[in-house]
Write a protein that holds these residues in place. Structure first.
Motif, short mmCIF file in Angstrom:
data_model
loop_
_atom_site.label_atom_id
_atom_site.label_comp_id
_atom_site.label_asym_id
_atom_site.label_seq_id
_atom_site.Cartn_x
_atom_site.Cartn_y
_atom_site.Cartn_z
N TYR A 174 1.00 -1.00 -0.14
CA TYR A 174 0.64 -0.34 -0.16
C TYR A 174 0.93 1.51 -0.31
O TYR A 174 2.22 1.26 0.76
N TYR A 221 -0.40 8.21 9.13
CA TYR A 221 -0.77 8.76 7.38
C TYR A 221 -2.27 8.69 7.06
O TYR A 221 -3.49 7.49 7.68
N TRP A 263 -5.05 6.35 1.70
CA TRP A 263 -4.14 4.89 1.53
C TRP A 263 -5.00 4.62 0.29
O TRP A 263 -6.35 4.97 -0.64
N ASP A 307 2.11 3.87 10.89
CA ASP A 307 0.70 4.16 9.28
C ASP A 307 -0.04 5.06 10.75
O ASP A 307 -1.21 5.55 9.13
N ALA A 359 0.59 5.21 1.27
CA ALA A 359 -0.68 6.34 1.70
C ALA A 359 0.83 7.86 1.98
O ALA A 359 2.11 8.04 1.76
#
Length: 122
Positions: free
Chosen positions: A95, A109, A112, A106, A97
């Protein structure tokens, strides 16, 4: 709002290479740090690499350092992840992002993509 679309995944033999792309919509793309993350079946999502807004700074997970290279072309609103010397343990959904921060976390972020599957056979 920015929309992200990953591409370039596929099936490759161990030792091979793939280049992932993350294409973004919107004219503010250059304001964001872009990160790549991956999630293998039954495992938590993990950080892979990040590139700063200008492309001048990068971060890598230890597991991919020396094998993966992240880069960006702000004129094309695209970030790339060149993956060399692939290993079966690199198999995951990848992924991209974006965040306004400079971080590997994460949860920082905000937007996505849908992910692209990378499968490395032994």
């Amino acid at each position: 709002q920015v929309q992200l679309v990953e591409s370039g995944g596929g099936l490759v033999q161990a030792g091979g290479s793939l280049r992932l792309s993350c294409a973004a919509s919107g004219r503010t793309f250059s304001r964001y740090t872009v990160g790549w993350f991956r999630q293998a079946p039954g495992k938590e999502r993990e950080f892979v690499a990040a590139v700063s807004r200008s492309g001048g700074s990068t971060l890598y997970a230890d597991s991919v350092k020396g094998r993966f290279t992240i880069s960006r072309d702000n004129a094309k609103n695209t970030v790339y992840l060149q993956m060399n010397s692939l290993k079966p343990e690199d198999t995951a959904v990848y992924y991209c992002a974006i965040t306004i921060s400079w971080t590997i976390d994460d949860f920082n972020y905000n937007y996505w993509g849908q992910g692209t599957q990378v499968t490395v056979s032994s």
